[in-house]
Design an enzyme around this catalytic site. Structure first.
Site, PDB file in Angstrom:
ATOM      1  N   LEU A 163     -12.212 -14.641  32.389  1.00 29.21           N
ATOM      2  CA  LEU A 163     -10.996 -13.803  32.975  1.00 29.21           C
ATOM      3  C   LEU A 163      -9.761 -14.274  31.583  1.00 29.21           C
ATOM      4  O   LEU A 163     -10.014 -15.386  30.958  1.00 29.21           O
ATOM      5  CB  LEU A 163     -10.349 -14.720  33.971  1.00 29.21           C
ATOM      6  CG  LEU A 163     -11.128 -14.270  35.587  1.00 29.21           C
ATOM      7  CD1 LEU A 163     -10.516 -15.095  36.422  1.00 29.21           C
ATOM      8  CD2 LEU A 163     -11.436 -13.147  35.690  1.00 29.21           C
ATOM      9  N   ASP A 164      -9.055 -13.238  31.422  1.00 27.24           N
ATOM     10  CA  ASP A 164      -8.198 -13.156  30.431  1.00 27.24           C
ATOM     11  C   ASP A 164      -7.323 -14.505  30.549  1.00 27.24           C
ATOM     12  O   ASP A 164      -6.975 -15.011  31.590  1.00 27.24           O
ATOM     13  CB  ASP A 164      -7.342 -11.991  30.016  1.00 27.24           C
ATOM     14  CG  ASP A 164      -8.090 -11.029  29.776  1.00 27.24           C
ATOM     15  OD1 ASP A 164      -9.473 -11.037  29.296  1.00 27.24           O
ATOM     16  OD2 ASP A 164      -7.771  -9.608  30.297  1.00 27.24           O
ATOM     17  N   MET A 165      -6.480 -14.615  29.427  1.00 26.70           N
ATOM     18  CA  MET A 165      -5.543 -15.905  29.700  1.00 26.70           C
ATOM     19  C   MET A 165      -4.618 -15.828  30.473  1.00 26.70           C
ATOM     20  O   MET A 165      -3.970 -16.491  31.507  1.00 26.70           O
ATOM     21  CB  MET A 165      -4.831 -16.189  28.186  1.00 26.70           C
ATOM     22  CG  MET A 165      -4.135 -17.581  28.034  1.00 26.70           C
ATOM     23  SD  MET A 165      -4.133 -18.109  26.511  1.00 26.70           S
ATOM     24  CE  MET A 165      -3.184 -19.449  26.492  1.00 26.70           C
TER      25      MET A 165
END
Ligand code: URA
Length: 244
Positions: free
Chosen positions: A107-109
């Site tokens: 998952l992206d930051m």
């Protein structure tokens, strides 16, 4: 580990000491003892719960498989370690659990939500492989109000620089002044896929949360909380990707 017999070479390999082949060679070279007695047959079966295995006088510990679900908060990276010392998803786990654990997909930051972590490479590989079509459900808020035509594009397939996206389920959850919230279910996992799909139809993502992975959801968890999967959940996940 279950109370079943396994091949000695497999047990040594699972303990992370050597590859299966190398373990067979160690056994044949007379460097392995089972309950204090040198064993030279790689095919010899042992009970991992009862038998004591040593390689060159060092005890081989059975590598316990671990399966965790984390409610990833925003602001941390989905990686095991970061050379720049930024916060990572591993920071939420105590050292004992963290050892050997890695995230399943990413998952992206700035994305929050459900992230699985395990040390079971075989299961992780299959759960993220497009062949197994494991559904991932996202709550997405996009800027503006996508038209029906835009929504149809999202569900039929959007052309991204790395190819056409597979069919997805897309439903409108609510409409606000600043944007529109959607529920999107994808069965593949291209990099930053949701954001790129929404941008491609002209509606950039304002908020993104993964609310489900296969049959698992975030019920009972708050951001930064984690829990171990139950035996039943592990079995169901394995069944889903033909590992049972
Ligand atoms: N799609 C994205 O764009 N970002 C994520 O973190 C997950 C899916």
């Amino acid at each position: 580990m279950k109370n079943k017999l396994i091949r000695l070479a497999k047990f040594i390999a699972a303990g992370g000491i050597a590859s299966r082949r190398a373990a067979e060679r160690l056994i044949m070279a007379g460097r392995v003892k089972v309950n204090g007695i040198t064993v030279k047959e790689p095919g010899r079966k042992i009970n991992p719960n009862r038998d004591h295995v040593e390689v060159d006088q060092n005890t081989v510990e059975a590598l316990e498989k671990k399966y965790y679900l984390l409610f990833k908060p925003k602001g941390c990276l989905t990686t095991v370690s970061d050379p720049f010392g930024r916060p990572t998803v591993m920071d939420f786990f105590p050292a004992k659990i963290k050892k050997g654990l890695f995230p399943v997909g990413r998952l992206d930051m700035d994305t929050e939500g459900l992230l699985l972590l395990t040390n079971d490479g075989k299961l992780a590989f299959r759960l993220t492989h497009p062949r197994f079509q494991v559904p991932k459900k996202y709550f997405v808020t996009v800027k503006g109000a996508p038209s029906l035509k835009d929504l149809r594009k999202l569900s039929k397939g959007v052309l991204l620089e790395d190819g056409l996206t597979s069919p997805a389920e897309v439903k409108v959850a609510s409409q606000q002044k600043k944007g529109t919230s959607l529920i999107m279910t994808l069965r593949e996992g291209k990099k930053r896929q949701v954001k790129r799909m929404c941008l491609a139809i002209g509606h950039p993502v304002l908020f993104l949360k993964r609310v489900a992975f296969a049959f698992l959801n975030l019920e009972g968890l708050r951001p930064s909380d984690y829990r171990a999967l139950t035996r039943k959940e592990i079995r169901k996940l394995k069944e889903l990707v033909d590992l049972m």
